[in-house]
Design an enzyme around this catalytic site. Structure first.
Site, PDB file in Angstrom:
ATOM      1  N   HIS A 173     -41.530  42.135 -37.437  1.00  0.00           N
ATOM      2  CA  HIS A 173     -42.367  43.223 -37.953  1.00  0.00           C
ATOM      3  C   HIS A 173     -43.761  42.641 -38.170  1.00  0.00           C
ATOM      4  CE1 HIS A 173     -38.757  45.590 -38.560  1.00  0.00           C
ATOM      5  NE2 HIS A 173     -38.222  44.511 -39.110  1.00  0.00           N
TER       6      HIS A 173
ATOM      7  N   CYS B 140     -24.423  34.231 -35.486  1.00  0.00           N
ATOM      8  CA  CYS B 140     -23.078  33.776 -35.831  1.00  0.00           C
ATOM      9  C   CYS B 140     -22.532  32.998 -34.639  1.00  0.00           C
ATOM     10  CB  CYS B 140     -22.167  34.965 -36.112  1.00  0.00           C
ATOM     11  SG  CYS B 140     -22.740  36.023 -37.448  1.00  0.00           S
TER      12      CYS B 140
ATOM     13  N   SER C 189     -25.464  38.815 -33.621  1.00  0.00           N
ATOM     14  CA  SER C 189     -26.102  39.431 -34.785  1.00  0.00           C
ATOM     15  C   SER C 189     -27.427  40.076 -34.398  1.00  0.00           C
ATOM     16  CB  SER C 189     -26.260  38.489 -35.970  1.00  0.00           C
ATOM     17  OG  SER C 189     -26.444  39.261 -37.141  1.00  0.00           O
TER      18      SER C 189
END
Length: 116
Positions: free
Chosen positions: A67, A82, A62
């Site tokens: 940020h 996952c 994934s």
């Protein structure tokens, strides 16, 4: 019930080193390794005028993204994996060590719930 993946959302306040492209990239690489995920691609970008940084790792399992808002001492992190062999929570100590936040909030979401 079983989930297809786990999504860990981390809010970091009062951080250090979040204005550095190199520091964010190294934190992402170390966090990916800690989760036992497979890194496919990594991009890190600066944001002006506040020297913020955004980085995203595309994983076979994934993604992991960071940020930053250095002017607020804030970093937003998503770790979504996952598969049974990964542990997204293992990224948390890496983030704590790298950014030394004064405050941290962690939320966890099970994604893709399947009824057995």
């Amino acid at each position: 019930m079983k989930s297809l993946g786990r999504h860990v959302i981390v809010e970091l306040w009062g951080c250090q080193n979040i204005d550095s492209l190199q520091a964010v990239e190294e934190a992402i690489r170390d966090a990916v390794a800690a989760t036992n995920a497979t890194l496919r691609d990594l991009q890190v970008f600066p944001w002006e005028p506040y020297n913020g940084v955004s980085g995203i790792a595309i994983l076979s399992e994934s993604h992991l993204s960071i940020h930053t808002w250095p002017e607020l001492g804030y970093a937003a992190v998503d770790v979504f994996t996952c598969g049974e062999h990964t542990n997204p929570e293992a990224a948390i100590p890496v983030l704590r060590e790298r950014f030394r936040p004064q405050r941290m909030e962690v939320m966890q979401v099970s994604r893709g719930m399947i009824v057995d």
